[in-house]
Design an enzyme around this catalytic site. Structure first.
Site, PDB file in Angstrom:
ATOM      1  N   LYS A 180       0.844  -1.190   0.000  1.00  0.00           N
ATOM      2  CA  LYS A 180       0.000   0.000   0.000  1.00  0.00           C
ATOM      3  C   LYS A 180       0.883   1.245   0.000  1.00  0.00           C
ATOM      4  O   LYS A 180       1.480   1.601   1.013  1.00  0.00           O
ATOM      5  CB  LYS A 180      -0.893   0.037   1.241  1.00  0.00           C
ATOM      6  CG  LYS A 180      -1.896   1.174   1.177  1.00  0.00           C
ATOM      7  CD  LYS A 180      -2.255   1.718   2.532  1.00  0.00           C
ATOM      8  CE  LYS A 180      -1.496   2.942   2.918  1.00  0.00           C
ATOM      9  NZ  LYS A 180      -1.714   4.130   2.113  1.00  0.00           N
ATOM     10  N   GLU A 253      10.077   1.363  10.436  1.00  0.00           N
ATOM     11  CA  GLU A 253      11.115   2.368  10.169  1.00  0.00           C
ATOM     12  C   GLU A 253      10.430   3.716  10.294  1.00  0.00           C
ATOM     13  O   GLU A 253       9.592   4.082   9.459  1.00  0.00           O
ATOM     14  CB  GLU A 253      11.692   2.192   8.760  1.00  0.00           C
ATOM     15  CG  GLU A 253      12.425   0.871   8.541  1.00  0.00           C
ATOM     16  CD  GLU A 253      13.731   0.757   9.310  1.00  0.00           C
ATOM     17  OE1 GLU A 253      14.156   1.719   9.968  1.00  0.00           O
ATOM     18  OE2 GLU A 253      14.330  -0.337   9.264  1.00  0.00           O
ATOM     19  N   CYS A 288      14.195  10.655   6.113  1.00  0.00           N
ATOM     20  CA  CYS A 288      14.191  10.268   7.529  1.00  0.00           C
ATOM     21  C   CYS A 288      15.563  10.492   8.138  1.00  0.00           C
ATOM     22  O   CYS A 288      15.679  10.869   9.295  1.00  0.00           O
ATOM     23  CB  CYS A 288      13.746   8.825   7.668  1.00  0.00           C
ATOM     24  SG  CYS A 288      14.644   7.702   6.600  1.00  0.00           S
ATOM     25  N   GLU A 385      10.807  17.082  14.198  1.00  0.00           N
ATOM     26  CA  GLU A 385      11.322  16.624  12.908  1.00  0.00           C
ATOM     27  C   GLU A 385      10.662  17.495  11.834  1.00  0.00           C
ATOM     28  O   GLU A 385       9.465  17.344  11.554  1.00  0.00           O
ATOM     29  CB  GLU A 385      10.949  15.150  12.681  1.00  0.00           C
ATOM     30  CG  GLU A 385      11.456  14.623  11.359  1.00  0.00           C
ATOM     31  CD  GLU A 385      10.903  13.245  10.972  1.00  0.00           C
ATOM     32  OE1 GLU A 385       9.757  12.923  11.309  1.00  0.00           O
ATOM     33  OE2 GLU A 385      11.639  12.510  10.284  1.00  0.00           O
TER      34      GLU A 385
HETATM   35  P1  NAD Z   1       2.697   8.590   7.643  1.00  0.00           P
HETATM   36  O1  NAD Z   1       2.981   7.847   8.897  1.00  0.00           O
HETATM   37  O2  NAD Z   1       1.698   9.670   7.675  1.00  0.00           O
HETATM   38  O3  NAD Z   1       2.206   7.584   6.482  1.00  0.00           O
HETATM   39  C1  NAD Z   1       2.968   6.475   6.084  1.00  0.00           C
HETATM   40  C2  NAD Z   1       2.043   5.447   5.449  1.00  0.00           C
HETATM   41  O4  NAD Z   1       1.154   4.939   6.454  1.00  0.00           O
HETATM   42  C3  NAD Z   1       1.145   5.991   4.339  1.00  0.00           C
HETATM   43  O5  NAD Z   1       1.035   5.009   3.314  1.00  0.00           O
HETATM   44  C4  NAD Z   1      -0.195   6.180   5.049  1.00  0.00           C
HETATM   45  O6  NAD Z   1      -1.310   6.146   4.171  1.00  0.00           O
HETATM   46  C5  NAD Z   1      -0.186   4.995   5.994  1.00  0.00           C
HETATM   47  N1  NAD Z   1      -1.065   5.126   7.176  1.00  0.00           N
HETATM   48  C6  NAD Z   1      -1.556   6.244   7.744  1.00  0.00           C
HETATM   49  N2  NAD Z   1      -2.312   5.938   8.835  1.00  0.00           N
HETATM   50  C7  NAD Z   1      -2.244   4.587   8.965  1.00  0.00           C
HETATM   51  C8  NAD Z   1      -2.776   3.652   9.930  1.00  0.00           C
HETATM   52  N3  NAD Z   1      -3.518   4.058  10.974  1.00  0.00           N
HETATM   53  N4  NAD Z   1      -2.484   2.356   9.776  1.00  0.00           N
HETATM   54  C9  NAD Z   1      -1.696   1.926   8.756  1.00  0.00           C
HETATM   55  N5  NAD Z   1      -1.197   2.749   7.814  1.00  0.00           N
HETATM   56  C10 NAD Z   1      -1.446   4.071   7.918  1.00  0.00           C
HETATM   57  O7  NAD Z   1       4.125   9.115   7.137  1.00  0.00           O
HETATM   58  P2  NAD Z   1       4.459  10.041   5.867  1.00  0.00           P
HETATM   59  O8  NAD Z   1       4.010  11.430   6.192  1.00  0.00           O
HETATM   60  O9  NAD Z   1       3.971   9.394   4.623  1.00  0.00           O
HETATM   61  O10 NAD Z   1       6.059   9.982   5.852  1.00  0.00           O
HETATM   62  C11 NAD Z   1       6.869  10.832   6.598  1.00  0.00           C
HETATM   63  C12 NAD Z   1       7.417  10.145   7.829  1.00  0.00           C
HETATM   64  O11 NAD Z   1       8.057   8.932   7.458  1.00  0.00           O
HETATM   65  C13 NAD Z   1       8.489  10.953   8.537  1.00  0.00           C
HETATM   66  O12 NAD Z   1       8.281  10.917   9.938  1.00  0.00           O
HETATM   67  C14 NAD Z   1       9.796  10.240   8.201  1.00  0.00           C
HETATM   68  O13 NAD Z   1      10.843  10.423   9.102  1.00  0.00           O
HETATM   69  C15 NAD Z   1       9.320   8.834   8.119  1.00  0.00           C
HETATM   70  N6  NAD Z   1      10.240   8.035   7.307  1.00  0.00           N
HETATM   71  C16 NAD Z   1      11.028   7.114   7.931  1.00  0.00           C
HETATM   72  C17 NAD Z   1      11.942   6.370   7.204  1.00  0.00           C
HETATM   73  C18 NAD Z   1      12.819   5.352   7.877  1.00  0.00           C
HETATM   74  O14 NAD Z   1      13.386   4.513   7.190  1.00  0.00           O
HETATM   75  N7  NAD Z   1      12.970   5.366   9.175  1.00  0.00           N
HETATM   76  C19 NAD Z   1      12.043   6.552   5.831  1.00  0.00           C
HETATM   77  C20 NAD Z   1      11.226   7.498   5.212  1.00  0.00           C
HETATM   78  C21 NAD Z   1      10.314   8.224   5.974  1.00  0.00           C
END
Ligand code: NAD
Length: 482
Positions: A180, A253, A288, A385
Site C-alpha cells: 500500500k 522504520e 528520515c 522533525e
Molecule cells: P505517515 O505515517 O503519515 O504515512 C505512512 C504510510 O502509512 C502511508 O502510506 C499512510 O497512508 C499509511 N497510514 C496512515 N495511517 C495509517 C494507519 N492508521 N495504519 C496503517 N497505515 C497508515 O508518514 P508520511 O508522512 O507518509 O512519511 C513521513 C514520515 O516517514 C516521517 O516521519 C519520516 O521520518 C518517516 N520516514 C522514515 C523512514 C525510515 O526509514 N525510518 C524513511 C522514510 C520516511
C-alpha cells in the site's frame, strides 16, 4: 490537459491499475495525484474498497502455498527479473517519480537506480541453515521458513525504493506481499505492480492504492502475518497496536531528528559546508535520515555558518523536471503547511534566521532553504522533525556537552560526525544513540548493511541478512540419537 498530464500520455499507462490476483483492476472511486511543483492534477488512480482489499488478501493467501514451496534458488531469478522490468523503463520511471514526488531528476535517478540495485543484490542473498551440537541429539537443524502474507506500507518521500526494500526480501524468503503506497505518491508503485505481473505468479504481489484506512485494514487483518511499515512514529505506534491482535510481526522504520556534530578540527570549511548542506537538504530534507540538527564547535561556528549560507545561495530550487534543478518543492500541501508553520514559529519567536524563512506563495509547494542561527535547544525547530528544508545551527563548546545534547531526543535513527581527527570522530560516534552513524559522509546505504532505528525511530531491521531474516520464522528440527 496540462503539461504534466501530456507527458504521461503515451508513455505510462493512461490509467494506473490496482493489481489483484494477477489482474489489472480499475475502480470508480478515484484519488488524485498532484504535481507538487505546479499544484496541478497529474493523474488519477483507483482507490481500493474493502471488497478489493479482501480479494487481494485472499489471492495472496492462496498464492502463498505454491510460492513458499519453491526453493530459494527458484525464487531468486524471479526477484532479480523485477529489476530488469524497472531497468527496461528506467527513464520513464525517473520522469514519473519526479512528476509525482517533486524530487529533481538526479534524485529520481538515484532512487530508481537504487530499486534496480536492491532487487538484484537482495535476490542473491540467502539465509543458510544452521546445525547445532546438542548432547543426546543426532541432528539439530534450524532453518528459516516464510511467514505468510506480508503487508507493506510506505510513505511519500522515497515511494518506490522503500517499497522495494520490503518487496524484495519478503518475496525472496517465500512470502506473498500486498503493498500500500502513500496516497500522495502511488503511481510508480502501481506501475511497478502492473509490470511485475509479467514475471510473478498470480497473487504473489498485489499493489493497492487508497487512503490511510487501507493501511489500517492491512494492520488489522487476521490473514496478514507481518506488516513492514515506513512512516511517522505516530502512525508506527498505531500500526504496532493494531498488529498486536494476532501477534503480527512488525518492522517499523519511523521518524528521525538526526544530529550532525562538527568537531573543532576540520580541513576545508567550504568543501565541508557543501557536504553538510547535502547531508541536511538532500530530497529537500524530506529524508528520515537528513541531518536535522547541526552542532558546530564554537571555534569554527562563524566561518562554517557563513560558508553554509554562501553555498545555499548557489543551489537552484525549482521544478524537479528541469534538468538543472537541485532542490524541488515539498511533496504535498500538508507538509508545506507544516513546514510553513514551523517557519512562522521561528519568526515570531524572534530566532535569528540566516537565510530563507518565508514560504513561497506563488504556486507549487516551495519553501526556501532556511538556516537558523543558534536557536535555544527547546525551540520547535530543534525539537521537532521538520521534514522540510529548515536546519538549526547549534553552537557547542565541549564534547561531553554536545553528545548529551545530541542524545537528548526521543529519536535515534542516524547521526553523523565530521572532522579530520578520525579517532576522535569514532569515539564520538560510539557514544551516539543512533542506528547508523556516518563519519565525514551521510546517507550511505547498502543491501548488505543493516538499517534500523533506536528509541522511537523504529523496531527491527531492514536490509542485510538481519533484515531478510525478519521475513521468516525459525524452525528447528531435532532427531535423537539411537
Ligand atoms: P505517515 O505515517 O503519515 O504515512 C505512512 C504510510 O502509512 C502511508 O502510506 C499512510 O497512508 C499509511 N497510514 C496512515 N495511517 C495509517 C494507519 N492508521 N495504519 C496503517 N497505515 C497508515 O508518514 P508520511 O508522512 O507518509 O512519511 C513521513 C514520515 O516517514 C516521517 O516521519 C519520516 O521520518 C518517516 N520516514 C522514515 C523512514 C525510515 O526509514 N525510518 C524513511 C522514510 C520516511
Amino acid at each position: 490537459m496540462n503539461k504534466a498530464q501530456a507527458e504521461l500520455e503515451g508513455v505510462f499507462p493512461t490509467r494506473f491499475p490496482l493489481t489483484i490476483d494477477g489482474e489489472l483492476i480499475q475502480t470508480l472511486d478515484r484519488g488524485q495525484v498532484i504535481n507538487p511543483a505546479t499544484e496541478s492534477v497529474l493523474a488519477d488512480y483507483p482507490k481500493a474498497s474493502k471488497h478489493e482489499f479482501e480479494a487481494a488478501i485472499a489471492a495472496a493467501k492462496k498464492a502463498f502455498g505454491p510460492w513458499s514451496r519453491l526453493t530459494w534458488g527458484e525464487r531468486q531469478p524471479l526477484v532479480s527479473a523485477l529489476a530488469d522490468l524497472i531497468e527496461e523503463r528506467r527513464e520513464d520511471f525517473i520522469r514519473l517519480l519526479t512528476l509525482e514526488q517533486g524530487k529533481p531528476l538526479a534524485g529520481a535517478e538515484w532512487e530508481i537506480g537504487g530499486c534496480i540495485h536492491w532487487l538484484r543484490e537482495v535476490a542473491a542473498q540467502q539465509l543458510p541453515e544452521s546445525t547445532h551440537e546438542v548432547p543426546g541429539q543426532k541432528s539439530v537443524v534450524s532453518r528459516h521458513v516464510p511467514l505468510g502474507v506480508v503487508g507493506a506500507i510506505t510513505p511519500w518521500n522515497f515511494p518506490l525504493l522503500l517499497a522495494v526494500w520490503k518487496i524484495a526480501p519478503a518475496l525472496l524468503a517465500g512470502n506473498t506481499v500486498v503493498v500500500k503506497p502513500s496516497p500522495y505518491t502511488p503511481l510508480c508503485t502501481l506501475w511497478f505492480g502492473e509490470l511485475a505481473q509479467q514475471v510473478l505468479p498470480r497473487g504473489v504481489l498485489s499493489v493497492l492504492a487508497g487512503g490511510d484506512e487501507l493501511g489500517q485494514w492491512l494492520t488489522e487483518h487476521p490473514s496478514v502475518a507481518k506488516v513492514a511499515f515506513t512512516g511517522s512514529t505516530a502512525t508506527g505506534r498505531r500500526v504496532m497496536q493494531s498488529a498486536a491482535n494476532n501477534l503480527k510481526r512488525v518492522t517499523l522504520e519511523l521518524g528521525g531528528n538526526d544530529p550532525g556534530i562538527v568537531l573543532p578540527e576540520v580541513e576545508n570549511i567550504e568543501a565541508l559546508a557543501e557536504k553538510l548542506f547535502w547531508a541536511a537538504f538532500q530530497n529537500n530534507a524530506q529524508f528520515c535520515v537528513a541531518t536535522k540538527r547541526l552542532y558546530i564547535h564554537e571555534s569554527i561556528y562563524e566561518p562554517l555558518s557563513k560558508a553554509l549560507v554562501a553555498y545555499a545561495a548557489t543551489v537552484k530550487v525549482g521544478n524537479g523536471s528541469n534538468p538543472d534543478t537541485q532542490l524541488g518543492p515539498l511533496q504535498n500541501r500538508m507538509q508545506y503547511e507544516k513546514v510553513s508553520d514551523l517557519l512562522l514559529d521561528a519568526r515570531t519567536s524572534g530566532l535569528s534566521i540566516l537565510c530563507g524563512g518565508k514560504p513561497n506563495t506563488a504556486g507549487g509547494y516551495f519553501v526556501p532553504v532556511t538556516l537558523i542561527d543558534n536557536p535555544p535547544d527547546t525551540s520547535r525547530c530543534v525539537v521537532e522533525e521538520a521534514f522540510g528544508p529548515v536546519l538549526p545551527l547549534l553552537k557547542y563548546s565541549d564534547i561531553d556537552e554536545v553528545i548529551a545534547r545530541a542524545n537528548a531526543c526521543e529519536y535515534g535513527l542516524a547521526a553523523s560526525v565530521w572532522g579530520s581527527n578520525s579517532e576522535q570522530a569514532q569515539a564520538v560516534a560510539q557514544r551516539l544513540e543512533a542506528g547508523t552513524v556516518w563519519i565525514n559522509q551521510a546517507h550511505i546505504f547498502s543491501p548488505q548493511v543493516p538499517f534500523g532505528g533506536h528509541k522511537q525511530s523504529g523496531l527491527g531491521i531492514e536490509n542485510a541478512l538481519e533484515g531478510l531474516a525478519e521475513y521468516t520464522n525459525v524452525q528447528t528440527v531435532m532427531i535423537p540419537e539411537g
